[in-house]
Design an enzyme around this catalytic site. Structure first.
Site, PDB file in Angstrom:
ATOM      1  N   HIS A 257       3.115 -10.131  -9.789  1.00 57.72           N
ATOM      2  CA  HIS A 257       4.546 -10.436  -9.713  1.00 57.72           C
ATOM      3  C   HIS A 257       5.272  -9.380  -8.884  1.00 57.72           C
ATOM      4  O   HIS A 257       6.105  -9.689  -8.041  1.00 57.72           O
ATOM      5  CB  HIS A 257       5.161 -10.494 -11.112  1.00 57.72           C
ATOM      6  CG  HIS A 257       6.650 -10.652 -11.095  1.00 57.72           C
ATOM      7  ND1 HIS A 257       7.265 -11.851 -10.794  1.00 57.72           N
ATOM      8  CD2 HIS A 257       7.648  -9.763 -11.313  1.00 57.72           C
ATOM      9  CE1 HIS A 257       8.571 -11.688 -10.841  1.00 57.72           C
ATOM     10  NE2 HIS A 257       8.826 -10.441 -11.156  1.00 57.72           N
ATOM     11  N   SER A 258       4.954  -8.138  -9.123  1.00 58.16           N
ATOM     12  CA  SER A 258       5.506  -7.018  -8.357  1.00 58.16           C
ATOM     13  C   SER A 258       4.576  -5.835  -8.549  1.00 58.16           C
ATOM     14  O   SER A 258       3.532  -5.935  -9.222  1.00 58.16           O
ATOM     15  CB  SER A 258       6.922  -6.665  -8.837  1.00 58.16           C
ATOM     16  OG  SER A 258       6.873  -6.054 -10.120  1.00 58.16           O
TER      17      SER A 258
ATOM     18  N   SER B  57      18.881  -9.171  -8.667  1.00 59.52           N
ATOM     19  CA  SER B  57      17.777  -9.171  -9.631  1.00 59.52           C
ATOM     20  C   SER B  57      17.910 -10.195 -10.756  1.00 59.52           C
ATOM     21  O   SER B  57      16.930 -10.836 -11.127  1.00 59.52           O
ATOM     22  CB  SER B  57      17.594  -7.779 -10.230  1.00 59.52           C
ATOM     23  OG  SER B  57      17.003  -6.914  -9.289  1.00 59.52           O
TER      24      SER B  57
ATOM     25  N   GLU C 222       0.826  -1.207   0.000  1.00 62.29           N
ATOM     26  CA  GLU C 222       0.000   0.000   0.000  1.00 62.29           C
ATOM     27  C   GLU C 222       0.858   1.253   0.000  1.00 62.29           C
ATOM     28  O   GLU C 222       0.512   2.257  -0.651  1.00 62.29           O
ATOM     29  CB  GLU C 222      -0.925  -0.015   1.216  1.00 62.29           C
ATOM     30  CG  GLU C 222      -1.996  -1.112   1.158  1.00 62.29           C
ATOM     31  CD  GLU C 222      -2.774  -1.229   2.450  1.00 62.29           C
ATOM     32  OE1 GLU C 222      -2.362  -0.594   3.460  1.00 62.29           O
ATOM     33  OE2 GLU C 222      -3.793  -1.960   2.482  1.00 62.29           O
TER      34      GLU C 222
END
Length: 473
Positions: A365-366, A232, A146
């Site tokens: 996913h993100s 990453s 959020e």
């Protein structure tokens, strides 16, 4: 070309000689021997070639192919990799299996123990802590997600739907085991004592963060928690894990490396390199694949052929000679039991094991992804409600009398306050100083980096309005 040929002749000449290297015990090993050990040797300058230990086992066949009959009277050959039997039948190995590998589970979809199961049950304290940690992870994910949507964070990804794999794995491991994560394993750090303040400091890139603001959010890392920093690029941690595990083996440690990847990571070359290296070197590494059905927007049906007509990720282990198991990743009790057993095998036998945990990525996913563009909302909601890992494990601890609704209500409020406070503190904390961009790599900063820092400072002074004011210069 002439220079290359000259070097080639020199190499050929050296290879014909008895070139010797030291192993780490300073015993001399002849490259043309079969593990022959000679007395210690020192070079005239005291240089020891143990920096490059090399062993070669010479074939005992002396250039001949030894043929013999096997137990059934069929001929076989002693191949360098082992004895291989001959056959007159041309039979291709099928690309599909007759029966799919079953999935190990202990709790049904409602969280009730399946009758007839035998397993190592966590005690009351461990089980209660497991559910408490799953709650903490869920609440932290919700609030940080959020915060990103409010523009307070640049990026975030959640573990929604995969809480059981995070926490049950962490509970089953030893604190000495070294974790090489993908990026959806913050629950292991949470279990090992990483505080909410530390999570917030990393995500907000403050001066108190262990990464000093150099990594994007959720790329956690902690030496004190034996947790490699998240990277990453997909699957790069897998061959690294094989090397870490081999180092533990050389040092005689009663610990293992634990490497995580998603189903998409198994399509990377590093997955196969890591598996093969670990198998051949018998490195004590536990590979855990979170098969959540989606590699961002790519479903497993398009990710690898073995998901359609064969049997997913778990069968890939056997191809490399690695013991493997498939487990219900939404069953915290089964994950705990399987990981404990797998870790014991890895440490005791000093060999790798592959665990495929079947789960489902309920969240996007993100924060850069909208998963409703490639999968239906009904599919997501079905997985959110049916077989939810949180609900299943909660029902089990409730049935054992180890949890109460009143305690959960109180705990949820406490955790929420902790997360909100951590975010508020992080937002008010200064960013790392500019000089931290150029430190912690070299003992003495080289001239090219000094020039870059000077150039950057000149640019900032010239265009101050374009640079963040909360970064100390």
């Amino acid at each position: 070309m002439g220079s290359w040929l000259a070097r080639s002749r020199n190499i050929q000449y050296l290879l014909k000689r008895n070139i010797c290297f030291f192993d780490k015990t300073h015993s001399l090993l002849h490259a043309n021997s079969s593990y022959k050990t000679l007395p210690p040797y020192e070079t005239p300058h005291g240089f020891c070639a143990s920096v490059l230990s090399f062993r070669r086992s010479e074939s005992t066949m002396a250039g001949k192919q030894a043929q013999a009959d096997d137990d059934d009277g069929n001929q076989s050959i002693e191949f360098p990799g082992g004895r291989v039997g001959f056959t007159t039948e041309m039979d291709f190995i099928s690309e599909v299996t007759d029966k799919r590998v079953p999935c190990y589970r202990l709790l049904d979809d409602d969280g009730f123990l399946i009758s007839g199961t035998t397993f190592e049950q966590p005690d009351r304290e461990t089980a209660a802590r497991m559910y408490e940690s799953m709650l903490s992870l869920q609440i932290m994910d919700t609030i940080f997600y959020e915060a990103q949507r409010q523009g307070r964070l640049s990026f975030y990804l959640t573990s929604t739907g995969e809480e059981a794999i995070n926490i049950a794995t962490a509970a089953a491991l030893s604190p000495d085991d070294i974790i090489l994560p993908q990026y959806r394993e913050p629950g292991i750090l949470l279990w090992r004592g990483f505080s909410m303040e530390e999570f917030a400091s990393q995500c907000f890139g403050t001066k108190d963060g262990r990464g000093k603001g150099r990594q994007m959010p959720v790329h956690y890392g902690s030496n004190s928690h034996n947790f490699f920093t998240v990277s990453s690029p997909i699957a790069t941690q897998l061959p690294q894990a094989a090397g870490v595990a081999y180092s533990l083996k050389m040092d005689g440690k009663e610990a293992c490396a634990v490497a995580f990847t998603g189903d998409g990571g198994t399509s990377e070359g590093d997955f196969h390199a890591g598996m093969n290296f670990a198998a051949v070197m018998e490195a004590p590494v536990l590979f855990i694949c979170r098969n959540n059905g989606w590699a961002i927007s790519t479903p497993i049906s398009q990710q690898f052929r073995s998901s359609i007509n064969s049997d997913g990720v778990v069968v890939k282990g056997q191809a490399y000679g690695i013991r493997s198991i498939r487990v219900d990743g939404n069953d915290a009790l089964a994950v705990y039991s399987a990981i404990r057993a797998a870790r014991e095998m890895v440490v005791r036998e000093q060999k790798p094991v592959l665990v495929e945990a079947l789960t489902y990525r309920v969240g996007h996913h993100s924060t850069s992804d909208d998963s409703t563009k490639y999968r239906s909302v009904s599919e997501i909601e079905q997985w959110r409600s049916t077989g939810n890992p949180m609900t299943r494990f909660r029902n089990w601890v409730l049935a054992n009398g180890w949890w109460t609704d009143e305690h959960e209500t109180e705990l949820r409020g406490t955790i929420r306050k902790q997360v909100l406070k951590a975010i508020q503190v992080a937002e008010k904390t200064h960013k790392p100083p500019l000089e931290d961009l150029f430190s912690d790599v070299y003992d003495k900063t080289p001239s090219n980096l000094q020039e870059q820092e000077k150039s950057l400072r000149e640019t900032i002074n010239k265009y101050k309005q374009d640079f963040p004011a909360d970064v100390p210069l």
